[in-house]
Design an enzyme around this catalytic site. Structure first.
Site, short mmCIF file in Angstrom:
data_model
loop_
_atom_site.label_atom_id
_atom_site.label_comp_id
_atom_site.label_asym_id
_atom_site.label_seq_id
_atom_site.Cartn_x
_atom_site.Cartn_y
_atom_site.Cartn_z
N SER A 127 0.83 -1.20 0.00
CA SER A 127 0.00 0.00 0.00
C SER A 127 0.87 1.25 0.00
O SER A 127 1.98 1.25 0.53
CB SER A 127 -0.86 -0.03 1.27
OG SER A 127 -1.42 1.22 1.50
N TYR A 152 -2.08 -1.48 11.06
CA TYR A 152 -2.35 -1.93 9.68
C TYR A 152 -1.17 -1.58 8.78
O TYR A 152 -0.63 -2.42 8.07
CB TYR A 152 -3.64 -1.30 9.13
CG TYR A 152 -3.77 -1.49 7.64
CD1 TYR A 152 -4.03 -2.75 7.11
CD2 TYR A 152 -3.57 -0.43 6.75
CE1 TYR A 152 -4.10 -2.94 5.72
CE2 TYR A 152 -3.65 -0.61 5.37
CZ TYR A 152 -3.91 -1.87 4.87
OH TYR A 152 -3.97 -2.07 3.52
N LYS A 156 1.89 -3.91 6.55
CA LYS A 156 2.30 -3.81 5.14
C LYS A 156 3.82 -3.62 5.07
O LYS A 156 4.50 -4.24 4.27
CB LYS A 156 1.57 -2.66 4.44
CG LYS A 156 0.08 -2.92 4.28
CD LYS A 156 -0.19 -4.15 3.42
CE LYS A 156 -1.60 -4.63 3.48
NZ LYS A 156 -1.83 -5.97 2.95
P1 NAD Z 1 -11.22 -6.87 1.31
O1 NAD Z 1 -11.42 -6.86 2.77
O2 NAD Z 1 -12.37 -6.56 0.43
O3 NAD Z 1 -10.61 -8.28 0.85
C1 NAD Z 1 -9.79 -9.05 1.66
C2 NAD Z 1 -10.39 -10.43 1.72
O4 NAD Z 1 -9.56 -11.27 2.52
C3 NAD Z 1 -11.77 -10.44 2.36
O5 NAD Z 1 -12.67 -11.12 1.49
C4 NAD Z 1 -11.59 -11.22 3.66
O6 NAD Z 1 -12.73 -11.98 3.98
C5 NAD Z 1 -10.38 -12.08 3.33
N1 NAD Z 1 -9.55 -12.47 4.48
C6 NAD Z 1 -9.08 -11.71 5.48
N2 NAD Z 1 -8.35 -12.44 6.32
C7 NAD Z 1 -8.36 -13.71 5.85
C8 NAD Z 1 -7.80 -14.93 6.27
N3 NAD Z 1 -7.08 -15.01 7.40
N4 NAD Z 1 -7.99 -16.04 5.55
C9 NAD Z 1 -8.74 -15.99 4.40
N5 NAD Z 1 -9.31 -14.87 3.96
C10 NAD Z 1 -9.11 -13.73 4.67
O7 NAD Z 1 -10.00 -5.90 0.99
P2 NAD Z 1 -9.44 -5.38 -0.40
O8 NAD Z 1 -9.74 -3.94 -0.51
O9 NAD Z 1 -9.83 -6.31 -1.48
O10 NAD Z 1 -7.88 -5.49 -0.11
C11 NAD Z 1 -7.10 -6.60 -0.54
C12 NAD Z 1 -5.67 -6.38 -0.10
O11 NAD Z 1 -5.19 -5.14 -0.62
C13 NAD Z 1 -5.47 -6.32 1.41
O12 NAD Z 1 -4.25 -6.94 1.72
C14 NAD Z 1 -5.38 -4.83 1.67
O13 NAD Z 1 -4.63 -4.56 2.83
C15 NAD Z 1 -4.65 -4.37 0.42
N6 NAD Z 1 -4.87 -2.95 0.11
C16 NAD Z 1 -6.14 -2.48 -0.04
C17 NAD Z 1 -6.35 -1.14 -0.30
C18 NAD Z 1 -7.75 -0.58 -0.42
O14 NAD Z 1 -7.92 0.64 -0.32
N7 NAD Z 1 -8.76 -1.39 -0.68
C19 NAD Z 1 -5.25 -0.27 -0.44
C20 NAD Z 1 -3.96 -0.80 -0.31
C21 NAD Z 1 -3.78 -2.13 -0.03
#
Ligand code: NAD
Ligand code: UDP
Length: 337
Positions: A127, A152, A156
């Site tokens: 991120s 959080y 990362k």
């Molecule tokens: P999201 O919460 O929609 O998707 C993450 C998924 O992982 C969810 O469906 C959740 O149920 C699943 N999950 C969490 N812990 C788990 C576990 N222990 N075992 C199995 N499944 C698990 O989030 P997103 O927006 O799709 O983000 C995906 C990744 O991108 C994450 O690592 C997040 O930190 C990173 N990220 C997101 C953003 C953003 O703004 N959306 C920005 C930068 C980085």
């Protein structure tokens, strides 16, 4: 020839679901693992409708190495895209252990099994939060990272560090800026549970009448209109970036074992720009007021994308108007269910 199987952890989440569809379109077979802690099984219906069949979905926890062992063996996993993590900054401050356990624990068990099986290729969700409040914008991949403001953010930074230390692993570390929008068909999108923390779901829920008013967090920042600036990226562009990055790994084109890329558009927009653009493209008013600053908000950050453009040969295809049109279409779709 069989399609290469790609494990997609967090595959029913916001970014994972869109990436699954793009993987399928690019000739890969996504194997979706998700424990539904922040997603809903209905995402699988949306993914299936776009793919034309239901892909393999395993409801389970990435922190469980035995489950991962079984998946790697049964599905002959070629590489992993590791999305699964908790992502709510405020919650991570209130419950840091939950974040360290899940985000670090999940990565550790995945690496354990990757090492055992020799399947050493992984794309990691990082991120722009690793840059903190940058001294200079836009940020390049070599801009200094700052001490994380939240657990959080720390997960990362630590995740990147752990992966950098795995001498045997081939890693693509993608630093996402602000992903928004939805698949243009509105078959999949973002499903925030409870009151959204992020700007776009809060905005679309306000326009839909679910929330009364959007509070703009701070109008007195040192930016042209006083509100914070971010690099918003369409989730479809982000999903496509994963396919390009994965291909680079699978075709052994990476020049270094650990590569980092900024995944953004290279353009910064303020909160008021977002509101005005939403009103323009969707022809609807966004009830809002300027409120207090939110603790921990970075004033402005956007990506220098020259490295990703030249090295990966990837750049975004969609602009802010597309993002906000698709976000609204998705909000209307979920409101009608
Ligand atoms: P999201 O919460 O929609 O998707 C993450 C998924 O992982 C969810 O469906 C959740 O149920 C699943 N999950 C969490 N812990 C788990 C576990 N222990 N075992 C199995 N499944 C698990 O989030 P997103 O927006 O799709 O983000 C995906 C990744 O991108 C994450 O690592 C997040 O930190 C990173 N990220 C997101 C953003 C953003 O703004 N959306 C920005 C930068 C980085
Ligand atoms: N924001 C806002 N009101 C909200 C939610 C967010 O003004 O209800 C602002 C926030 O201050 C930031 C931008 O919108 O400047 C993007 O915030 P978001 O939480 O979506 O992502 P972040 O950049 O914090 O990861």
């Amino acid at each position: 020839m069989a399609r290469p199987s790609i494990l997609v952890t967090g595959g029913l989440g916001f970014i994972g679901s869109h990436t699954a569809v793009c993987l399928h379109e690019a000739g890969y077979e996504p194997i979706l693992l998700d424990n539904l802690s922040n997603s809903n099984r209905s995402a699988l219906d949306g993914i299936s409708s776009l793919m034309g069949y239901t892909p393999t979905f395993i409801e389970g926890d990435v922190c469980d190495p035995d489950l991962l062992r079984r998946l790697f063996e049964e599905h002959n996993i070629e590489a992993t895209i590791h999305f699964a993590a908790f992502k709510a900054v405020g919650e991570s401050i209130a419950e840091p252990l939950k974040y360290y356990q899940n985000n670090m624990g999940g990565l550790m068990s995945l690496l354990e099994v990757m090492k055992e099986t020799g399947k050493n290729k992984v794309v990691f969700s990082s991120s722009c939060t690793v840059y903190g409040e940058p001294d200079q914008v836009p940020v390049t991949e070599s801009s200094p990272t700052k001490e994380a403001e939240s657990p959080y953010g720390a997960t990362k930074q630590m995740g990147e560090r752990v992966l950098r230390d795995m001498q045997w692993a081939e890693v693509q570390c993608l630093r996402y800026f602000n992903p928004i929008g939805a698949h243009p068909s509105a078959a999949i999108g973002e499903l925030p549970l409870g009151v959204p923390n992020n700007l776009i779901p809060y905005l679309t829920q306000t326009v839909a009448g679910i929330r009364q008013e959007l509070t703009v967090f701070g109008g007195d920042y040192d930016t042209p209109d006083g509100t914070c600036i971010r690099d918003y990226i369409h989730v479809m562009d982000l999903a496509e970036a994963h396919v390009v990055s994965l291909k680079r790994l699978l075709e052994n084109q990476a020049q270094e074992r650990f590569e980092v890329f900024n995944i953004g558009t290279g353009d910064g927009y303020s909160v008021l720009d977002v509101i005005n653009t939403f009103e323009k493209v969707n022809g609807l008013p966004v009830p809002h007021r300027i409120g207090e600053r939110r603790d921990g908000d970075v004033i402005q950050v956007w990506a220098d994308t020259s490295r990703v453009n030249s090295v990966l040969g990837w750049k975004t295809q969609r602009g802010l108007e597309d993002m906000l049109r698709d976000a609204w279409r998705w909000q209307q779709r979920i409101a009608s269910q």
